[in-house]
Motif scaffolding. Sequence first.
Motif, PDB file in Angstrom:
ATOM      1  N   GLN A  47       0.821  -1.209   0.000  1.00 43.26           N
ATOM      2  CA  GLN A  47       0.000   0.000   0.000  1.00 43.26           C
ATOM      3  C   GLN A  47       0.856   1.260   0.000  1.00 43.26           C
ATOM      4  O   GLN A  47       0.544   2.230  -0.685  1.00 43.26           O
ATOM      5  N   ILE A  48       1.943   1.245   0.760  1.00 50.49           N
ATOM      6  CA  ILE A  48       2.822   2.422   0.797  1.00 50.49           C
ATOM      7  C   ILE A  48       3.488   2.632  -0.557  1.00 50.49           C
ATOM      8  O   ILE A  48       3.587   3.759  -1.040  1.00 50.49           O
ATOM      9  N   ARG A  49       3.922   1.544  -1.193  1.00 52.20           N
ATOM     10  CA  ARG A  49       4.527   1.682  -2.530  1.00 52.20           C
ATOM     11  C   ARG A  49       3.503   2.144  -3.561  1.00 52.20           C
ATOM     12  O   ARG A  49       3.830   2.861  -4.497  1.00 52.20           O
ATOM     13  N   SER A  50       2.248   1.737  -3.379  1.00 52.76           N
ATOM     14  CA  SER A  50       1.207   2.118  -4.335  1.00 52.76           C
ATOM     15  C   SER A  50       0.754   3.562  -4.155  1.00 52.76           C
ATOM     16  O   SER A  50       0.345   4.207  -5.114  1.00 52.76           O
ATOM     17  N   HIS A  51       0.792   4.070  -2.922  1.00 52.89           N
ATOM     18  CA  HIS A  51       0.282   5.414  -2.622  1.00 52.89           C
ATOM     19  C   HIS A  51       1.280   6.172  -1.744  1.00 52.89           C
ATOM     20  O   HIS A  51       0.976   6.515  -0.597  1.00 52.89           O
ATOM     21  N   PRO A  52       2.474   6.472  -2.252  1.00 46.18           N
ATOM     22  CA  PRO A  52       3.499   7.072  -1.393  1.00 46.18           C
ATOM     23  C   PRO A  52       3.130   8.468  -0.887  1.00 46.18           C
ATOM     24  O   PRO A  52       3.448   8.815   0.251  1.00 46.18           O
ATOM     25  N   VAL A  53       2.471   9.271  -1.689  1.00 42.12           N
ATOM     26  CA  VAL A  53       2.138  10.637  -1.270  1.00 42.12           C
ATOM     27  C   VAL A  53       1.130  10.613  -0.122  1.00 42.12           C
ATOM     28  O   VAL A  53       1.267  11.357   0.857  1.00 42.12           O
ATOM     29  N   LEU A  54       0.149   9.751  -0.210  1.00 38.13           N
ATOM     30  CA  LEU A  54      -0.851   9.627   0.845  1.00 38.13           C
ATOM     31  C   LEU A  54      -0.188   9.238   2.164  1.00 38.13           C
ATOM     32  O   LEU A  54      -0.438   9.852   3.201  1.00 38.13           O
ATOM     33  N   ALA A  56       2.971   9.491   3.023  1.00 43.09           N
ATOM     34  CA  ALA A  56       3.885  10.541   3.490  1.00 43.09           C
ATOM     35  C   ALA A  56       3.088  11.630   4.206  1.00 43.09           C
ATOM     36  O   ALA A  56       3.500  12.128   5.260  1.00 43.09           O
ATOM     37  N   GLY A  57       1.954  11.989   3.659  1.00 34.95           N
ATOM     38  CA  GLY A  57       1.091  12.983   4.299  1.00 34.95           C
ATOM     39  C   GLY A  57       0.573  12.505   5.644  1.00 34.95           C
ATOM     40  O   GLY A  57       0.556  13.265   6.620  1.00 34.95           O
ATOM     41  N   ALA A  62       0.891  12.752  11.545  1.00 33.16           N
ATOM     42  CA  ALA A  62       1.081  12.087  12.838  1.00 33.16           C
ATOM     43  C   ALA A  62       2.244  12.707  13.602  1.00 33.16           C
ATOM     44  O   ALA A  62       2.145  12.947  14.813  1.00 33.16           O
ATOM     45  N   VAL A  63       3.334  12.983  12.918  1.00 28.01           N
ATOM     46  CA  VAL A  63       4.481  13.621  13.570  1.00 28.01           C
ATOM     47  C   VAL A  63       4.085  15.004  14.070  1.00 28.01           C
ATOM     48  O   VAL A  63       4.429  15.396  15.194  1.00 28.01           O
ATOM     49  N   GLY A  64       3.361  15.765  13.274  1.00 26.60           N
ATOM     50  CA  GLY A  64       2.907  17.089  13.685  1.00 26.60           C
ATOM     51  C   GLY A  64       2.001  17.025  14.902  1.00 26.60           C
ATOM     52  O   GLY A  64       2.092  17.859  15.809  1.00 26.60           O
ATOM     53  N   ALA A  65       1.126  16.026  14.961  1.00 26.35           N
ATOM     54  CA  ALA A  65       0.238  15.880  16.110  1.00 26.35           C
ATOM     55  C   ALA A  65       1.026  15.558  17.377  1.00 26.35           C
ATOM     56  O   ALA A  65       0.736  16.096  18.451  1.00 26.35           O
ATOM     57  N   VAL A  66       2.036  14.716  17.247  1.00 25.97           N
ATOM     58  CA  VAL A  66       2.868  14.378  18.415  1.00 25.97           C
ATOM     59  C   VAL A  66       3.640  15.606  18.884  1.00 25.97           C
ATOM     60  O   VAL A  66       3.711  15.896  20.088  1.00 25.97           O
ATOM     61  N   VAL A  67       4.214  16.341  17.955  1.00 20.65           N
ATOM     62  CA  VAL A  67       4.960  17.551  18.325  1.00 20.65           C
ATOM     63  C   VAL A  67       4.027  18.564  18.993  1.00 20.65           C
ATOM     64  O   VAL A  67       4.376  19.155  20.023  1.00 20.65           O
ATOM     65  N   ALA A  68       2.846  18.752  18.455  1.00 17.58           N
ATOM     66  CA  ALA A  68       1.890  19.690  19.050  1.00 17.58           C
ATOM     67  C   ALA A  68       1.494  19.246  20.456  1.00 17.58           C
ATOM     68  O   ALA A  68       1.375  20.078  21.365  1.00 17.58           O
ATOM     69  N   ALA A  69       1.302  17.943  20.651  1.00 22.87           N
ATOM     70  CA  ALA A  69       0.936  17.440  21.975  1.00 22.87           C
ATOM     71  C   ALA A  69       2.071  17.664  22.973  1.00 22.87           C
ATOM     72  O   ALA A  69       1.833  18.053  24.118  1.00 22.87           O
ATOM     73  N   VAL A  70       3.307  17.434  22.553  1.00 25.44           N
ATOM     74  CA  VAL A  70       4.451  17.639  23.440  1.00 25.44           C
ATOM     75  C   VAL A  70       4.596  19.111  23.794  1.00 25.44           C
ATOM     76  O   VAL A  70       4.803  19.472  24.956  1.00 25.44           O
ATOM     77  N   VAL A  71       4.462  19.981  22.823  1.00 26.06           N
ATOM     78  CA  VAL A  71       4.571  21.422  23.077  1.00 26.06           C
ATOM     79  C   VAL A  71       3.464  21.874  24.025  1.00 26.06           C
ATOM     80  O   VAL A  71       3.706  22.625  24.972  1.00 26.06           O
ATOM     81  N   ARG A  72       2.260  21.416  23.796  1.00 27.66           N
ATOM     82  CA  ARG A  72       1.134  21.810  24.655  1.00 27.66           C
ATOM     83  C   ARG A  72       1.323  21.279  26.075  1.00 27.66           C
ATOM     84  O   ARG A  72       1.045  21.967  27.048  1.00 27.66           O
ATOM     85  N   PHE A  73       1.790  20.051  26.193  1.00 29.05           N
ATOM     86  CA  PHE A  73       2.018  19.464  27.519  1.00 29.05           C
ATOM     87  C   PHE A  73       3.101  20.241  28.267  1.00 29.05           C
ATOM     88  O   PHE A  73       2.951  20.535  29.448  1.00 29.05           O
ATOM     89  N   ASN A  74       4.191  20.581  27.574  1.00 27.21           N
ATOM     90  CA  ASN A  74       5.283  21.312  28.213  1.00 27.21           C
ATOM     91  C   ASN A  74       4.913  22.762  28.509  1.00 27.21           C
ATOM     92  O   ASN A  74       5.455  23.360  29.434  1.00 27.21           O
ATOM     93  N   ALA A  75       4.015  23.354  27.768  1.00 23.60           N
ATOM     94  CA  ALA A  75       3.604  24.736  28.010  1.00 23.60           C
ATOM     95  C   ALA A  75       2.853  24.849  29.330  1.00 23.60           C
ATOM     96  O   ALA A  75       2.928  25.870  30.011  1.00 23.60           O
ATOM     97  N   GLY A  76       2.151  23.832  29.728  1.00 26.15           N
ATOM     98  CA  GLY A  76       1.414  23.843  30.978  1.00 26.15           C
ATOM     99  C   GLY A  76       2.307  23.602  32.180  1.00 26.15           C
ATOM    100  O   GLY A  76       1.896  23.790  33.316  1.00 26.15           O
ATOM    101  N   ARG A  77       3.524  23.200  31.947  1.00 22.79           N
ATOM    102  CA  ARG A  77       4.452  22.911  33.034  1.00 22.79           C
ATOM    103  C   ARG A  77       5.591  23.922  33.056  1.00 22.79           C
ATOM    104  O   ARG A  77       6.753  23.552  33.065  1.00 22.79           O
TER     105      ARG A  77
END
Length: 87
Positions: A47-54, A56-57, A62-77
């Motif tokens: 599936q990844i070879r068939s739809h690489p752009v999808l 990758a997006g 997912a990486v952006g969501a994790v980074v946002a969660a870490v930043v938000r968690f650290n901002a409260g502390r």
Amino acid sequence: MTGGRTERAALPRDAGIHSRQLDLQQTREEVAVTLDDLFATFNPGVQIRSHPVLFAGLFLAAVGAVVAAVVRFNAGRAPASGRSRGR
């Protein structure tokens, strides 16, 4: 065979052994193609070879969501000013 069914007439009752063997071989080939399609559908590597752009997006989202969660968690502390830990 992919994408649809093929209708075959049933073998007559008086079909010979060679006709039955050919019908069995054709059925085996149809089952093999169907299984290949199913395995490709549920295989992440294919599936990844068939739809690489999808994918990758999705990965970047997912990486952006994790980074946002870490930043938000650290901002409260926020660290307390003027105090050190452990004393």
